[in-house]
Design an enzyme around this catalytic site. Structure first.
Site, PDB file in Angstrom:
ATOM      1  N   ASP A  13       0.817  -1.221   0.000  1.00  9.13           N
ATOM      2  CA  ASP A  13       0.000   0.000   0.000  1.00  9.13           C
ATOM      3  C   ASP A  13       0.849   1.268   0.000  1.00  9.13           C
ATOM      4  O   ASP A  13       0.442   2.300   0.531  1.00  9.13           O
ATOM      5  CB  ASP A  13      -0.952   0.023   1.213  1.00  9.13           C
ATOM      6  CG  ASP A  13      -1.807  -1.223   1.307  1.00  9.13           C
ATOM      7  OD1 ASP A  13      -2.390  -1.607   0.282  1.00  9.13           O
ATOM      8  OD2 ASP A  13      -1.891  -1.814   2.403  1.00  9.13           O
ATOM      9  N   GLU A  14       2.033   1.202  -0.629  1.00  9.03           N
ATOM     10  CA  GLU A  14       2.932   2.355  -0.624  1.00  9.03           C
ATOM     11  C   GLU A  14       2.633   3.350  -1.747  1.00  9.03           C
ATOM     12  O   GLU A  14       3.215   4.431  -1.791  1.00  9.03           O
ATOM     13  CB  GLU A  14       4.399   1.906  -0.758  1.00  9.03           C
ATOM     14  CG  GLU A  14       4.878   0.988   0.342  1.00  9.03           C
ATOM     15  CD  GLU A  14       4.778  -0.483  -0.051  1.00  9.03           C
ATOM     16  OE1 GLU A  14       5.341  -1.330   0.656  1.00  9.03           O
ATOM     17  OE2 GLU A  14       4.118  -0.772  -1.077  1.00  9.03           O
ATOM     18  N   LYS A  16       2.416   2.147  -5.200  1.00 10.77           N
ATOM     19  CA  LYS A  16       3.153   1.636  -6.365  1.00 10.77           C
ATOM     20  C   LYS A  16       2.407   1.882  -7.672  1.00 10.77           C
ATOM     21  O   LYS A  16       3.021   2.113  -8.715  1.00 10.77           O
ATOM     22  CB  LYS A  16       3.416   0.133  -6.197  1.00 10.77           C
ATOM     23  CG  LYS A  16       4.335  -0.212  -5.042  1.00 10.77           C
ATOM     24  CD  LYS A  16       4.561  -1.708  -4.923  1.00 10.77           C
ATOM     25  CE  LYS A  16       3.308  -2.446  -4.477  1.00 10.77           C
ATOM     26  NZ  LYS A  16       2.889  -2.101  -3.111  1.00 10.77           N
ATOM     27  N   GLY A  40      -4.132  -4.098  -4.935  1.00 11.64           N
ATOM     28  CA  GLY A  40      -5.007  -3.029  -5.386  1.00 11.64           C
ATOM     29  C   GLY A  40      -4.194  -1.799  -5.709  1.00 11.64           C
ATOM     30  O   GLY A  40      -3.767  -1.085  -4.808  1.00 11.64           O
ATOM     31  N   HIS A  41      -3.905  -1.576  -6.984  1.00 12.72           N
ATOM     32  CA  HIS A  41      -3.109  -0.426  -7.395  1.00 12.72           C
ATOM     33  C   HIS A  41      -4.037   0.669  -7.924  1.00 12.72           C
ATOM     34  O   HIS A  41      -4.744   0.476  -8.905  1.00 12.72           O
ATOM     35  CB  HIS A  41      -2.097  -0.832  -8.472  1.00 12.72           C
ATOM     36  CG  HIS A  41      -1.008  -1.701  -7.934  1.00 12.72           C
ATOM     37  ND1 HIS A  41      -0.047  -2.285  -8.736  1.00 12.72           N
ATOM     38  CD2 HIS A  41      -0.713  -2.082  -6.673  1.00 12.72           C
ATOM     39  CE1 HIS A  41       0.780  -2.992  -7.980  1.00 12.72           C
ATOM     40  NE2 HIS A  41       0.387  -2.877  -6.736  1.00 12.72           N
ATOM     41  N   THR A  42      -4.038   1.810  -7.235  1.00 12.38           N
ATOM     42  CA  THR A  42      -4.912   2.925  -7.592  1.00 12.38           C
ATOM     43  C   THR A  42      -4.169   3.925  -8.468  1.00 12.38           C
ATOM     44  O   THR A  42      -3.088   4.390  -8.108  1.00 12.38           O
ATOM     45  CB  THR A  42      -5.434   3.630  -6.330  1.00 12.38           C
ATOM     46  OG1 THR A  42      -6.120   2.675  -5.507  1.00 12.38           O
ATOM     47  CG2 THR A  42      -6.386   4.756  -6.692  1.00 12.38           C
ATOM     48  N   ARG A 143       2.675 -29.341  -6.007  1.00 16.08           N
ATOM     49  CA  ARG A 143       2.745 -29.922  -7.360  1.00 16.08           C
ATOM     50  C   ARG A 143       1.448 -30.565  -7.832  1.00 16.08           C
ATOM     51  O   ARG A 143       1.466 -31.487  -8.633  1.00 16.08           O
ATOM     52  CB  ARG A 143       3.913 -30.910  -7.473  1.00 16.08           C
ATOM     53  CG  ARG A 143       5.256 -30.237  -7.392  1.00 16.08           C
ATOM     54  CD  ARG A 143       6.361 -31.204  -7.161  1.00 16.08           C
ATOM     55  NE  ARG A 143       6.172 -31.920  -5.919  1.00 16.08           N
ATOM     56  CZ  ARG A 143       7.172 -32.425  -5.188  1.00 16.08           C
ATOM     57  NH1 ARG A 143       8.405 -32.292  -5.585  1.00 16.08           N
ATOM     58  NH2 ARG A 143       6.923 -33.084  -4.090  1.00 16.08           N
ATOM     59  N   GLN A 224       2.064  -5.999  -3.257  1.00 15.14           N
ATOM     60  CA  GLN A 224       2.320  -6.070  -1.825  1.00 15.14           C
ATOM     61  C   GLN A 224       3.633  -5.344  -1.480  1.00 15.14           C
ATOM     62  O   GLN A 224       3.919  -4.318  -2.059  1.00 15.14           O
ATOM     63  CB  GLN A 224       2.326  -7.523  -1.319  1.00 15.14           C
ATOM     64  CG  GLN A 224       0.957  -8.186  -1.302  1.00 15.14           C
ATOM     65  CD  GLN A 224       0.572  -8.814  -2.634  1.00 15.14           C
ATOM     66  OE1 GLN A 224       1.382  -9.470  -3.289  1.00 15.14           O
ATOM     67  NE2 GLN A 224      -0.660  -8.616  -3.044  1.00 15.14           N
ATOM     68  N   GLY A 302     -11.119  -2.661   1.216  1.00 16.49           N
ATOM     69  CA  GLY A 302     -11.746  -1.598   1.985  1.00 16.49           C
ATOM     70  C   GLY A 302     -11.367  -1.624   3.454  1.00 16.49           C
ATOM     71  O   GLY A 302     -11.848  -0.807   4.246  1.00 16.49           O
ATOM     72  N   THR A 415       3.665  13.849  -4.687  1.00 12.16           N
ATOM     73  CA  THR A 415       3.065  14.869  -3.836  1.00 12.16           C
ATOM     74  C   THR A 415       1.538  14.894  -3.906  1.00 12.16           C
ATOM     75  O   THR A 415       0.904  15.847  -3.467  1.00 12.16           O
ATOM     76  CB  THR A 415       3.607  16.262  -4.227  1.00 12.16           C
ATOM     77  OG1 THR A 415       3.286  16.509  -5.614  1.00 12.16           O
ATOM     78  CG2 THR A 415       5.108  16.335  -4.028  1.00 12.16           C
TER      79      THR A 415
END
Length: 429
Positions: A13-14, A16, A40-42, A143, A224, A302, A415
């Site tokens: 959640d940085e 990315k 989840g990439h926003t 496997r 992640q 969420g 920013t």
């Protein structure tokens, strides 16, 4: 040739998604190497928000190839839904998407096992997203997983499905007391998915390596974060794949010597979602302010994110494990208005001072933060700033302090949420 891997340096959640989206303009190929639709990439483009779960952010740019690598796990219905939603919003999806035949499928029974397992653990639950990610990777390692490419061979798919359901149904019935699965309905369902996904299937590793041979710029996108890596994270409170930069090698079939740079995405404070140790977690008004102002709620689930001060012990560890050549600092605008800022420079554990990140989550759980650095904050807003020299002095001091401690430059400063709210100090490619 130029290649760059983007990796989260914390517990995910940085931010990315935005960073990858911005750098995609400079790349020819964007390839995802691990994880599933638990990510989840926003991305915000001209005030329009896109939330991507498995599809690489590069899909939002024309003329770029988006690759889903063999190191990922794919839930077909969710992927098809994601693609349909993109197309409904005018995003082109066709030859610009490549899905590895060697990626493993998330089956309905994986989702059932994930939920049942968490319920059975009770207070010891891990805090998974309940989307079947862990059980799918478990089958892969044991496997008896089913691969995307098996969808092209109905008889092979059926054989694997029959064999797996014999074991799974017994486990669900006898251990978890849940509802079992039938072969035919699931077989028919997945043959339907096969028809939708076949046009995108291919040899992802070969395509990526060929692109590099042709001198194209490749951006590797991780999901992640470092501290959620299955090997290097706070086990067992981790994800089920290698989220660190080394995951590129196994998750896409790219040799380590072919990776030119590694950028670590660092949020200007620390967040964590789900269970697990978090030494710098704040339970006061500052923590609540970070959560509210930073909209710290999971893009996929969420769930509210726990918030705290920046943990430099964990970040130095992330730099070492990933071999970061540079840092991207995100959400610095959220810190505007705080009277003071604290940096955790060590841990206190049973009367001893620890300066290195412990391998054991049990030890980390008992660690207390040592805030060796306290800095004055800044009142002026940094939101939307695009020139480094125009940042408040306090913000610039904060950034230079991070560089001194981590030993790598902060190449990019984000920013704000929008694509154009960014400062690029050093060109990544």
């Amino acid at each position: 040739m130029s290649s760059l891997v983007i990796t989260g340096a914390q517990w995910g959640d940085e931010g990315k998604g935005k960073v990858v989206d911005v750098l995609t303009e400079r790349a020819d190929v964007v390839a995802r190497y691990q994880g599933g639709h638990n990510a989840g990439h926003t991305v915000v483009i001209k005030d329009e928000q896109f939330i991507l779960h498995l599809v690489p952010s590069g899909i939002l740019h024309k003329g770029k190839l988006a690759v889903i690598g063999n190191g990922t796990v794919v839930e077909p219905m969710s992927l098809i839904k994601e693609l349909d939603e993109l197309m409904e919003r005018g995003i082109e999806v066709g030859d610009n998407l490549l899905l590895s035949r060697s990626a493993h499928l998330i089956m309905p029974y994986h989702i059932a096992l994930d939920g049942a397992g968490e319920k059975r653990r009770g207070e010891s639950k891990i805090g998974t997203t309940g989307r079947g990610i862990g059980p799918a990777y478990a089958d892969k390692i044991a496997r008896h997983g089913i691969m995307v490419g098996d969808l092209e061979h109905p008889e092979i798919f059926r054989q694997k499905l029959v064999a797996n359901l014999e074991t799974v149904n017994e486990l669900i019935d006898r251990i978890y007391g849940g509802e079992t699965f039938e072969v035919e309905p699931m077989y028919e369902e997945f043959m339907g998915y096969a028809e939708r996904l076949k046009p995108f299937m291919g040899e992802a590793g070969l395509a990526v390596n060929n692109a590099m041979d042709e001198g194209k710029k490749v951006l590797f996108e991780g999901a992640q974060g470092t501290l959620l890596d299955i090997d290097h994270g706070t086990y067992p409170f981790v994800t089920s794949s290698n989220a660190t930069s080394g995951g590129v090698c196994t998750g896409l079939g790219v040799g380590p010597s072919r990776i030119d740079k590694a950028l670590g995405i660092v949020k200007a404070y620390t967040t964590r979602v789900g269970e697990g140790p978090f030494p710098t977690e704040l339970f006061d008004e500052v923590g609540k302010t970070m959560q509210k102002k930073g909209a710290e709620f999971g893009a996929t689930t969420g769930r509210p994110r726990r918030c705290g001060w920046l943990d430099m012990v964990a970040l130095r560890y992330a730099v070492r494990v990933n071999g970061f050549t540079g840092i991207v600092l995100t959400k610095i605008d959220i810190l505007s208005g705080l009277e003071e800022l604290k940096l955790c420079t060590a841990y206190e554990f049973e009367g001893n001072t620890l300066t290195e990140f412990p391998a054991s989550a049990a030890i980390l759980e008992k660690c207390r933060p040592v805030y060796g650095i306290t800095m004055p904050g800044w009142k002026a807003s940094t939101s939307g700033t695009t020139e480094y020299d125009k940042l408040p002095e306090g913000a610039r001091n904060y950034i230079s302090t991070l560089e001194d401690i981590l030993g790598v430059p902060v190449d990019i400063v984000s920013t704000g949420q929008r694509r154009d709210e960014i400062i690029i100090r050093n060109e990544p490619f």
